[in-house]
Scaffold this motif. Structure first.
Motif, mmCIF file in Angstrom:
data_model
loop_
_atom_site.group_PDB
_atom_site.id
_atom_site.type_symbol
_atom_site.label_atom_id
_atom_site.label_comp_id
_atom_site.label_asym_id
_atom_site.label_seq_id
_atom_site.Cartn_x
_atom_site.Cartn_y
_atom_site.Cartn_z
ATOM 1 N N VAL A 104 0.612 -1.259 -0.067
ATOM 2 C CA VAL A 104 0.082 0.032 -0.079
ATOM 3 C C VAL A 104 0.683 1.346 0.113
ATOM 4 C CG1 VAL A 104 -1.672 1.216 1.212
ATOM 5 C CG2 VAL A 104 -1.794 -1.119 1.191
ATOM 6 N N ALA A 105 1.988 1.115 0.958
ATOM 7 C CA ALA A 105 2.748 2.357 0.802
ATOM 8 C C ALA A 105 3.310 2.622 -0.414
ATOM 9 C CB ALA A 105 3.959 2.049 2.073
ATOM 10 N N LEU A 106 3.841 1.707 -1.062
ATOM 11 C CA LEU A 106 4.497 1.869 -2.294
ATOM 12 C C LEU A 106 3.690 2.370 -3.567
ATOM 13 C CD1 LEU A 106 7.416 1.139 -4.012
ATOM 14 C CD2 LEU A 106 6.387 -1.046 -4.462
ATOM 15 N N ASN A 107 2.350 1.926 -3.447
ATOM 16 C CA ASN A 107 1.434 2.445 -4.428
ATOM 17 C C ASN A 107 0.714 3.853 -4.091
ATOM 18 O OD1 ASN A 107 0.553 0.539 -6.708
ATOM 19 N ND2 ASN A 107 1.183 -0.790 -4.818
ATOM 20 N N SER A 108 0.901 4.205 -2.920
ATOM 21 C CA SER A 108 0.291 5.717 -2.385
ATOM 22 C C SER A 108 0.565 6.802 -3.391
ATOM 23 C CB SER A 108 0.977 6.203 -1.246
ATOM 24 O OG SER A 108 0.459 5.267 -0.058
ATOM 25 N N PRO A 109 1.940 6.865 -4.038
ATOM 26 C CA PRO A 109 2.252 7.888 -4.762
ATOM 27 C C PRO A 109 1.349 7.780 -6.266
ATOM 28 C CG PRO A 109 4.054 7.119 -3.943
ATOM 29 C CD PRO A 109 3.297 6.073 -3.334
ATOM 30 N N LEU A 110 1.167 6.588 -6.804
ATOM 31 C CA LEU A 110 0.511 6.419 -7.800
ATOM 32 C C LEU A 110 -0.963 6.785 -7.577
ATOM 33 C CD1 LEU A 110 1.549 2.933 -9.366
ATOM 34 C CD2 LEU A 110 2.087 5.228 -10.298
ATOM 35 N N ILE A 111 -1.534 6.593 -6.419
ATOM 36 C CA ILE A 111 -3.165 6.777 -6.249
ATOM 37 C C ILE A 111 -2.981 8.292 -6.111
ATOM 38 C CG2 ILE A 111 -4.947 6.393 -4.385
ATOM 39 C CD1 ILE A 111 -3.689 3.449 -3.920
ATOM 40 N N SER A 112 -2.148 8.754 -5.240
ATOM 41 C CA SER A 112 -2.261 10.277 -5.405
ATOM 42 C C SER A 112 -2.235 11.030 -6.688
ATOM 43 C CB SER A 112 -1.175 10.750 -4.345
ATOM 44 O OG SER A 112 0.027 10.514 -4.935
ATOM 45 N N VAL A 113 -1.457 10.809 -7.628
ATOM 46 C CA VAL A 113 -1.496 11.443 -8.882
ATOM 47 C C VAL A 113 -2.314 10.927 -10.137
ATOM 48 C CG1 VAL A 113 0.848 11.773 -8.388
ATOM 49 C CG2 VAL A 113 0.308 9.984 -9.919
ATOM 50 N N THR A 114 -3.268 10.040 -9.478
ATOM 51 C CA THR A 114 -4.103 9.414 -10.934
ATOM 52 C C THR A 114 -5.334 10.491 -10.708
ATOM 53 O OG1 THR A 114 -3.577 7.151 -10.214
ATOM 54 C CG2 THR A 114 -5.654 7.554 -11.388
ATOM 55 N N ILE A 115 -5.727 10.958 -12.044
ATOM 56 C CA ILE A 115 -6.892 11.802 -12.256
ATOM 57 C C ILE A 115 -7.356 11.257 -13.388
ATOM 58 C CG2 ILE A 115 -5.713 13.901 -11.225
ATOM 59 C CD1 ILE A 115 -5.231 14.750 -14.315
ATOM 60 N N PHE A 116 -8.787 11.880 -13.856
ATOM 61 C CA PHE A 116 -9.312 11.472 -15.151
ATOM 62 C C PHE A 116 -9.138 12.720 -15.823
ATOM 63 C CE2 PHE A 116 -13.279 12.043 -17.765
ATOM 64 C CZ PHE A 116 -13.092 10.801 -18.387
ATOM 65 N N ASP A 117 -8.574 12.549 -17.189
ATOM 66 C CA ASP A 117 -8.645 13.495 -18.210
ATOM 67 C C ASP A 117 -9.742 13.686 -18.905
ATOM 68 O OD1 ASP A 117 -7.505 15.245 -19.917
ATOM 69 O OD2 ASP A 117 -5.506 14.129 -20.323
ATOM 70 N N GLU A 118 -10.383 14.943 -18.841
ATOM 71 C CA GLU A 118 -11.537 15.125 -19.728
ATOM 72 C C GLU A 118 -11.155 15.373 -21.143
ATOM 73 O OE1 GLU A 118 -13.990 17.996 -17.839
ATOM 74 O OE2 GLU A 118 -14.052 17.107 -15.815
ATOM 75 N N THR A 119 -10.046 15.775 -21.407
ATOM 76 C CA THR A 119 -9.902 16.061 -22.747
ATOM 77 C C THR A 119 -9.601 14.449 -23.452
ATOM 78 O OG1 THR A 119 -8.414 18.100 -22.227
ATOM 79 C CG2 THR A 119 -8.126 17.002 -24.479
ATOM 80 N N THR A 120 -8.749 13.593 -22.895
ATOM 81 C CA THR A 120 -8.836 12.475 -23.751
ATOM 82 C C THR A 120 -9.969 11.461 -23.518
ATOM 83 O OG1 THR A 120 -7.453 11.370 -22.055
ATOM 84 C CG2 THR A 120 -6.448 12.571 -23.646
ATOM 85 N N GLY A 121 -10.648 11.730 -22.477
ATOM 86 C CA GLY A 121 -11.673 10.665 -21.524
ATOM 87 C C GLY A 121 -11.277 9.447 -21.190
ATOM 88 N N GLU A 122 -9.860 9.430 -20.615
ATOM 89 C CA GLU A 122 -9.402 8.554 -19.853
ATOM 90 C C GLU A 122 -8.524 8.956 -18.564
ATOM 91 O OE1 GLU A 122 -6.560 6.680 -22.757
ATOM 92 O OE2 GLU A 122 -8.178 6.104 -23.972
ATOM 93 N N CYS A 123 -8.215 7.832 -17.727
ATOM 94 C CA CYS A 123 -7.385 8.026 -16.574
ATOM 95 C C CYS A 123 -6.150 8.132 -17.011
ATOM 96 C CB CYS A 123 -7.549 6.923 -15.676
ATOM 97 S SG CYS A 123 -9.515 6.459 -15.331
#
Length: 348
Positions: A139-158
């Motif tokens: 969980v600790a190793l994946n925390s940075p990935l989770i924190s920077v994940t967003i939905f890009d409305e321009t491309t319609g993808e995460c």
């Protein structure tokens, strides 16, 4: 990627995900169903199976299910990307499986190369700490990935929206080092000692009892299984993580399907483990056959070290030797403790 190639990749990933979930569920089911298999070593194998199931379940929305629905945008879309549709939770399972494989390698080393003493013996309490620790680390190793994940409305993808490009490359490099290079180095060192001890070191066979020869035979089978699993892990993960790292510098290096190629390798690694157990262990293969044929099997089945065609004696039967003093393979006597040991190793 063309539409036909996209369909082909979706079918392949779907099949791998289904095989992954069903196969690893059967591993957990066999361990749970047989009371004599609820042992510390098998709990690690069950944790590995659960990690692989988790990877398949949470990678499916990223590559398979997202084609079946329109992704919401805004805050809801970003939250879904973080926890479900972009596969971040799947990487938690992947990290946990890597740590579990290292724990199994350490257990094999102490069981074979340093069997004397109880301080290093794997107890259920130690297994609980190991399993808890591997999930906290994941969980600790994946925390940075989770924190920077967003939905890009321009491309319609995460997507992973790193403030700087080097941060993404640094994160993937960290994964390559912590989940591939270091674990593989540790496993290579430990298993090389174990293989030397079991297959190449000269033993005084005349001084060995039937019990000792039987235990060595079981240890060889168990060690061969986990070494095979570790080798497949190394090939898939080194290749996949290298693709991820290099793609941050030049996405065109492997084409537009670079991440899909890497994720397919990871999925294959998660799905193959139950087949390794089945191919290298007849008893496990028989259990799977029984389940597939809808036959019930007893949880208190008497498990022995015997190979096909061998006859196992009851616990109170004396060992039989031939004229040269060697143990007869058809009359190998097994004590209660050995029978428990064999049930730990020969079943998986």
């Amino acid at each position: 990627m063309s539409e036909s190639a996209d369909v082909a990749v979706t079918i392949i990933l779907t099949l791998l995900a289904v095989v992954d979930i069903i196969g690893n569920f059967l591993v957990c089911f066999i361990i749970k169903r047989n009371s004599e298999m609820r042992t510390p070593m098998n709990y690690l194998l069950a944790n590995l199976a659960i990690s692989d199931i988790m990877f398949a379940c949470f990678q499916a929305p990223n590559h398979i299910l997202k084609k079946a629905f329109t992704h919401p945008n805004g805050t809801v879309g970003s939250v879904l990307c973080k926890v479900l549709t972009y596969g971040n939770v799947a990487w938690i399972g992947a990290a946990a499986s890597a740590v579990t494989l290292v724990a199994i390698a350490v257990e094999r080393y102490f069981a074979v190369a340093r069997p004397i003493g109880t301080q290093r013996k794997l107890s259920k309490q130690k297994v609980k700490v190991i399993i808890l620790g591997c999930w906290i680390f994941a969980v600790a190793l994946n925390s940075p990935l989770i924190s920077v994940t967003i939905f890009d409305e321009t491309t319609g993808e995460c997507k992973w929206d790193w403030p700087e490009q080097w941060m993404g490359a640094a994160n993937e490099t960290t994964w390559l080092v912590l989940l591939a290079c270091i674990p593989l180095t540790i496993m290579t060192g430990l298993y090389s000692r174990v293989v030397y001890k079991l297959w190449f070191q000269r033993n005084e066979e005349n001084g060995q009892t039937c019990r000792q020869k039987g235990v060595i035979k079981v240890r060889k089978r168990a060690t061969l299984s986990v070494i095979t699993v570790s080798d497949i892990f190394g090939i898939c993960w080194i290749t996949g993580l290298l693709i991820y790292v290099l793609s941050y510098y030049d996405i065109s290096m492997f084409g537009s399907a670079s991440y899909i190629i890497a994720d397919t390798l990871f999925m294959f690694n998660s799905a193959i483990n139950p087949f390794v157990y089945s191919l290298l262990n007849q008893r496990f293969r028989q259990k799977l056959r029984g389940i597939m044929c809808c036959f019930s099997f007893s949880a208190n089945e008497d498990l022995t070290l015997s190979e096909p065609g061998e006859i196992a004696l009851p616990n109170n039967s004396p060992p039989v030797t031939n004229s040269s003093g060697a143990c007869s393979s058809s009359t190998l006597s097994i004590t209660k403790s050995e029978k428990r040991f064999s049930s730990i190793l020969t079943q998986i």
